[in-house]
Design an enzyme around this catalytic site. Structure first.
Site, PDB file in Angstrom:
ATOM      1  CE  LYS A 145      -8.708  -7.497  -6.776  1.00 49.18           C
ATOM      2  NZ  LYS A 145      -8.530  -8.042  -5.625  1.00 49.18           N
ATOM      3  CD  GLU A 148     -14.346  -2.405  -8.330  1.00 53.61           C
ATOM      4  OE1 GLU A 148     -14.437  -1.554  -9.388  1.00 53.61           O
ATOM      5  OE2 GLU A 148     -13.697  -3.496  -8.536  1.00 53.61           O
ATOM      6  CB  SER A 185      -4.877 -14.072  -4.821  1.00 55.26           C
ATOM      7  OG  SER A 185      -5.577 -14.052  -3.262  1.00 55.26           O
TER       8      SER A 185
HETATM    9  C1  LIG Z   1      -9.518  -8.505  -4.684  1.00 55.26           C
HETATM   10  C2  LIG Z   1      -8.827  -9.819  -4.011  1.00 55.26           C
HETATM   11  C3  LIG Z   1      -9.382 -10.967  -4.151  1.00 55.26           C
HETATM   12  C4  LIG Z   1     -10.765 -11.385  -4.691  1.00 55.26           C
HETATM   13  O1  LIG Z   1     -10.997 -10.888  -5.943  1.00 55.26           O
HETATM   14  P1  LIG Z   1     -11.148 -11.979  -7.182  1.00 55.26           P
HETATM   15  O2  LIG Z   1     -11.632 -11.136  -8.353  1.00 55.26           O
HETATM   16  O3  LIG Z   1     -12.160 -13.010  -6.788  1.00 55.26           O
HETATM   17  O4  LIG Z   1      -9.684 -12.421  -7.683  1.00 55.26           O
HETATM   18  C5  LIG Z   1      -8.635 -12.197  -3.560  1.00 55.26           C
HETATM   19  N1  LIG Z   1      -7.484 -12.168  -3.192  1.00 55.26           N
HETATM   20  C6  LIG Z   1      -6.924 -10.874  -3.077  1.00 55.26           C
HETATM   21  C7  LIG Z   1      -5.526 -10.864  -2.665  1.00 55.26           C
HETATM   22  C8  LIG Z   1      -7.461  -9.961  -3.680  1.00 55.26           C
HETATM   23  O5  LIG Z   1      -6.678  -8.427  -3.406  1.00 55.26           O
END
Ligand SMILES: *Cc1c(COP(=O)(O)O)cnc(C)c1O
Length: 393
Positions: free
Chosen positions: A84, A106, A373
Site C-alpha cells: 500500500k 477508506e 502483498s
Molecule cells: C489491501 C491489501 C490487499 C488487497 O488490495 P489490492 O488492491 O487487491 O491489492 C491485498 N493484500 C494486502 C496485504 C493488502 O493490505
C-alpha cells in the site's frame, strides 16, 4: 490519458465531485512525466519505504511442492508492512502539489489506513480514515496504529460495515470538503484517474521483479500470481509482464466459504457488469443492480467489485482469475509460516494457496513468482479465532 480499459472504467461521479476529479487528473498528468517528481518519489521509495523489495527464492517450498521454482516478491518487507505504501507516497506527493492539507482514505484490513496515516505524518498533513465497524474489530491492532500515527479513525456502521461501506463514507466526506482534502483511494478502482494512477504507482513491483528475475535466472517466469481485492497489488505485479505473452498472469480472488455459497467475494467468478463507486466494472450484484453483501475471512479482499483494468484483462483472456476459499488461505498462511519462516497477510495467503495447488504441475525449470502483498502480524489474532483458539480474550 485514457479513462477506459475497453468498455470498463470511466468517471461516474456526482457533479459536485467532477471538479475534484478533473483537478486530480490534471495534477497527475503534470507529475507523471516530470523528472523532478519521479526522482523525489523514487528517493522516498528507497530511503523511506525500503525499496527495492527482495525477490526471494523459496527453496523449501519449491522442494516440498516438487514442481516450478518458486520466488516470493517481498512486498511484506516494505515500511508499514504491505504494498500500500507504494501508492500512498505517490498520492500524498500529488496532494501536496495540488495544495491540499488533508488526506482521507477508506481502509479494509487497515493496511491502507496505516499507510495513509504514515504518509500524512511524514508530510505534516491532517488525516482521517474510514473503516467498517466489523473491520475495526477484526483488525483492532491497525486501528491503534493509525491512532498512534495521528489519524482519526471513523467507525462506519452502515451496510455490511466493511470495505464497500467505508468507500461510500469516504466518497461522501470528499464531497463535503473537496477544497482542502485529497481522497487517497487505496486500490485500482473508483473513477478515472485513480485506476491508472494507482496502477502506475504499484507497477514498481513488476518493474523490479522483471529485472530481478532476469538478473537471477536469466529468463522470465512462467507465471505471476497475486491476490485480488480491488486489484492494486496484482496489477502492480502484472503490469510489466503484460507484453510478455508467455508469462501467465493469475489473480486469486476470495471464495470465502465457497463460490457457490452466498458467503464469498469472488467478483470474477460471480460478478456481472455494472456501475458502482465511480467506475464501470464487474460487481457482485443482484438482478436489479443492487450490490450484494460479500464475505471473506480477509478484510482486504472483502469487496464486491474489481478494478476496471482487471475486468478488461479477464475479458481479453490475458489474465486468469481463480477463487480461493478461507480454509485454503488459512492452510497457506500456516504452511508458509512453517515452511519458509514467513508469516504472510491472509490476503497474500490466497495467492500462496493457489501456488501450492498448482506448482507441482509445472516443470522443474519453470519459475513462478508469487507477489507477497503484505505481512501477517495483523492476522495472527483473527486466524487464531478462526481456529477456535482465542488469543486475547
Ligand atoms: C489491501 C491489501 C490487499 C488487497 O488490495 P489490492 O488492491 O487487491 O491489492 C491485498 N493484500 C494486502 C496485504 C493488502 O493490505
Amino acid at each position: 490519458m485514457n479513462a477506459r480499459f475497453g468498455e470498463f472504467g470511466g468517471q461516474y461521479v456526482p457533479e459536485i465531485l467532477m471538479n475534484a476529479v478533473i483537478e486530480l487528473e490534471n495534477a497527475y498528468s503534470r507529475c507523471k512525466d516530470d523528472t523532478g517528481f519521479n526522482e523525489r518519489l523514487s528517493e522516498l521509495l528507497r530511503c523511506y519505504a525500503g525499496r527495492p523489495s527482495l525477490l526471494y527464492y523459496a527453496e523449501n517450498m519449491t522442494a516440498d511442492l516438487g514442481g516450478a521454482k518458486i520466488y516470493l516478491k517481498r512486498e511484506d518487507l516494505n515500511h508499514t508492512g504491505s504494498h500500500k505504501i507504494n501508492n500512498v507516497l505517490g498520492q500524498a506527493m500529488i496532494a501536496k502539489e495540488m495544495g491540499k492539507t488533508r488526506l482521507i482514505a477508506e481502509t479494509g484490513a487497515g493496511q491502507h489506513g496505516v499507510a495513509t496515516a504514515t504518509a500524512a505524518a511524514l508530510f505534516k498533513m491532517d488525516c482521517e480514515i474510514f473503516m467498517g465497524k466489523e473491520d475495526t474489530e477484526r483488525q483492532a491492532l491497525n486501528v491503534r496504529r493509525m491512532n498512534l500515527l495521528g489519524a482519526k479513525v471513523h467507525c462506519v456502521t452502515s451496510g455490511t460495515q466493511t470495505l464497500k461501506d467505508a468507500v461510500n463514507e469516504t466518497m461522501r466526506e470528499w464531497t463535503r470538503r473537496v477544497s482542502d482534502t485529497h481522497y487517497v483511494l487505496g486500490s485500482v478502482m473508483g473513477p478515472h484517474p485513480f485506476p491508472t494512477m494507482v496502477r502506475d504507482f504499484q507497477s514498481v513491483i513488476s518493474r523490479e521483479a522483471r529485472q530481478q528475475i532476469l538478473e537471477i535466472e536469466g529468463k522470465l517466469p512462467r507465471a505471476v500470481i497475486a491476490c485480488v481485492g480491488g486489484g492494486s497489488n496484482a496489477i502492480g505485479a502484472f503490469y510489466h509482464f503484460i507484453e510478455d505473452a508467455e508469462v501467465e498472469l493469475i489473480g486469486c480472488e476470495a471464495a470465502g466459504l465457497g463460490v457457490e455459497t452466498p458467503q464469498n467475494a469472488a467478483t470474477i467468478a460471480n460478478g456481472t457488469t455494472g456501475i458502482f463507486h465511480g467506475m464501470k466494472s464487474l460487481f457482485c450484484q443482484d438482478e436489479y443492480g443492487q450490490i450484494t453483501p460479500v464475505y471473506s475471512i480477509s478484510a482486504g479482499l472483502d469487496y464486491p467489485g474489481i478494478g476496471p483494468e482487471h475486468a478488461r484483462l479477464h475479458q481479453t483472456g490475458r489474465a486468469k482469475y481463480a477463487a480461493v476459499t478461507d480454509s485454503q488461505a488459512v492452510d497457506a498462511f500456516e504452511y508458509l509460516s512453517r515452511t519458509e519462516g514467513i508469516i504472510p497477510a491472509v490476503e497474500s495467503a490466497h495467492a500462496v494457496a493457489y501456488a501450492m495447488g498448482t506448482a507441482g504441475g509445472y516443470k522443474k525449470d519453470d519459475i513462478i513468482i508469487i507477489n507477497l502483498s503484505g505481512r501477517g502480524d495483523k492476522d495472527v489474532a483473527s486466524i487464531a479465532r478462526y481456529k477456535g483458539e482465542d488469543l486475547y480474550e
